[in-house]
Design a protein around this motif. Structure first.
Motif, PDB file in Angstrom:
ATOM      1  N   GLN A  65       0.106   1.148  -1.622  1.00 39.78           N
ATOM      2  CA  GLN A  65      -0.058   0.496  -2.913  1.00 39.78           C
ATOM      3  C   GLN A  65      -0.331  -0.991  -2.743  1.00 39.78           C
ATOM      4  O   GLN A  65      -1.395  -1.359  -2.270  1.00 39.78           O
ATOM      5  N   ARG A  66       0.599  -1.900  -3.048  1.00 38.09           N
ATOM      6  CA  ARG A  66       0.303  -3.332  -3.117  1.00 38.09           C
ATOM      7  C   ARG A  66       0.577  -4.105  -1.832  1.00 38.09           C
ATOM      8  O   ARG A  66       0.534  -5.331  -1.833  1.00 38.09           O
ATOM      9  N   VAL A  85       8.892  -4.328   4.713  1.00 36.50           N
ATOM     10  CA  VAL A  85       8.135  -4.889   3.599  1.00 36.50           C
ATOM     11  C   VAL A  85       7.462  -6.202   3.979  1.00 36.50           C
ATOM     12  O   VAL A  85       6.260  -6.396   3.718  1.00 36.50           O
ATOM     13  N   ASP A  86       8.224  -7.108   4.603  1.00 33.15           N
ATOM     14  CA  ASP A  86       7.701  -8.447   4.861  1.00 33.15           C
ATOM     15  C   ASP A  86       6.990  -8.578   6.205  1.00 33.15           C
ATOM     16  O   ASP A  86       5.875  -9.104   6.277  1.00 33.15           O
ATOM     17  N   ALA A  87       7.617  -8.099   7.293  1.00 33.92           N
ATOM     18  CA  ALA A  87       7.038  -8.279   8.624  1.00 33.92           C
ATOM     19  C   ALA A  87       5.864  -7.336   8.878  1.00 33.92           C
ATOM     20  O   ALA A  87       4.794  -7.762   9.331  1.00 33.92           O
ATOM     21  N   LEU A  88       6.052  -6.051   8.600  1.00 32.83           N
ATOM     22  CA  LEU A  88       4.981  -5.080   8.846  1.00 32.83           C
ATOM     23  C   LEU A  88       3.999  -5.019   7.683  1.00 32.83           C
ATOM     24  O   LEU A  88       2.782  -5.045   7.879  1.00 32.83           O
ATOM     25  N   GLY A  89       4.527  -4.933   6.478  1.00 35.24           N
ATOM     26  CA  GLY A  89       3.659  -4.824   5.313  1.00 35.24           C
ATOM     27  C   GLY A  89       3.035  -6.130   4.885  1.00 35.24           C
ATOM     28  O   GLY A  89       2.063  -6.131   4.122  1.00 35.24           O
ATOM     29  N   GLY A  90       3.598  -7.256   5.358  1.00 37.59           N
ATOM     30  CA  GLY A  90       3.047  -8.554   4.981  1.00 37.59           C
ATOM     31  C   GLY A  90       3.333  -8.955   3.554  1.00 37.59           C
ATOM     32  O   GLY A  90       2.671  -9.844   3.006  1.00 37.59           O
TER      33      GLY A  90
END
Length: 231
Positions: A65-66, A85-90
Motif C-alpha cells: 500500500q503506502r 515500517v521505518d527501516a525496511l519500508g522507508g
C-alpha cells in the motif's frame, strides 16, 4: 483433490489425524517448505537461534500500500514492527501520514502508529488484539476514513464467506448492512458488538472467528473518529 465441495468442515478431526482420503496428512505452506533447505544445510539448532526462544526462526513479511519501499522481506521473528515500517519500508510515501497498520491481511487486525514498538511475535500481537498470520503489513494513510475502512472489512468478509455456517454467512452480511445503518454511531457499534460475539462463538472456522478480531481492533484504533459528533 478428493472431488469434494470446497467448504469448511467441523474440527476435530484435524488433518494430522484424518486428512486426505481419511489418512493422516501433513499440511505445509510454501513459506515453511522454503525454509527446509536452509535448516538441512545449517541444522535445526542454528535455525532455532533465530527469533525468540518461544517463537523461533524467520518470517516473510510483505509490505504494501503506502510504503515507500514495498516488497517482501525475510526477517527474524521478534524484530519490532517499527523496524519493518521505518527501516525496511522507508515509512509512508510523501504527502501521506500513517493512520494505522493492518497486520496479516484483511482479517488480521489494526494497530495505531504508537503501537509499532510491538515485536513481530504471535503472542505479543495476539495480546494487542491482532493476529500475525501470514505476516503482511498494509500502511493505511489518513486520507481513508474510519467508516470507509470498516465498510471495506465487512464487504470483504461478506464476499469471502463460504456460507457453510449461519453465524458467518448471515453475520457478515448483517455487519455490512450495519455500516449503512442510519442509527447513531453508538447504537450501531453496540449492535455490531452483539453480532461479533455470535460470530466469534458460533462460526465453524477461523475465517468467521477472525472477523470479530479485525473489526474490534479497527474500532479500537478509530473509536474517536467513529464516534465524532456523538454526545
Amino acid at each position: 483433490m478428493q472431488g469434494l465441495r470446497g467448504t469448511v468442515r467441523p474440527r476435530p478431526p484435524y488433518p494430522t489425524g484424518s486428512g486426505l482420503w481419511g489418512r493422516p496428512t501433513a499440511v505445509n505452506n510454501v513459506e515453511t517448505l522454503a525454509a527446509v533447505p536452509w535448516v538441512l544445510r545449517h541444522g535445526g539448532a542454528a535455525y532455532a537461534k533465530l527469533g525468540a526462544p518461544a517463537e523461533t526462526g524467520t518470517k516473510l513479511v510483505c509490505l504494501s500500500q503506502r510504503f515507500r519501499n514495498p516488497g517482501v522481506y525475510e526477517v527474524e521473528l521478534v524484530v519490532p514492527l517499527r523496524y519493518l515500517v521505518d527501516a525496511l519500508g522507508g515509512g509512508v510515501e510523501p504527502g501521506y501520514r500513517l493512520r494505522c497498520l493492518q497486520v496479516c491481511g484483511p482479517l488480521g487486525g489494526f494497530l495505531s502508529p504508537d503501537e509499532l514498538d510491538l515485536p513481530l511475535l504471535g503472542d505479543a500481537l495476539a495480546d494487542a488484539g491482532v493476529a500475525l498470520g501470514h505476516g503482511s503489513l498494509v500502511a493505511v494513510d489518513d486520507r481513508i476514513t474510519a467508516h470507509e475502512l470498516l465498510r471495506h472489512v465487512w464487504r470483504f468478509a461478506a464476499a469471502e464467506s463460504c456460507g457453510a455456517c449461519t453465524p458467518c454467512r448471515v453475520g457478515t452480511r448483517r455487519g455490512l448492512e450495519l455500516t449503512g445503518d442510519s442509527a447513531g454511531a453508538r447504537t450501531v457499534l453496540s449492535r455490531q458488538d452483539d453480532l461479533l460475539e455470535v460470530m466469534a462463538t458460533g462460526s465453524l472456522c477461523a475465517f468467521g472467528r477472525g472477523v470479530p478480531t479485525a473489526v474490534r481492533s479497527l474500532v479500537r484504533v478509530y473509536r474517536d473518529e467513529l464516534l465524532a459528533g456523538e454526545p
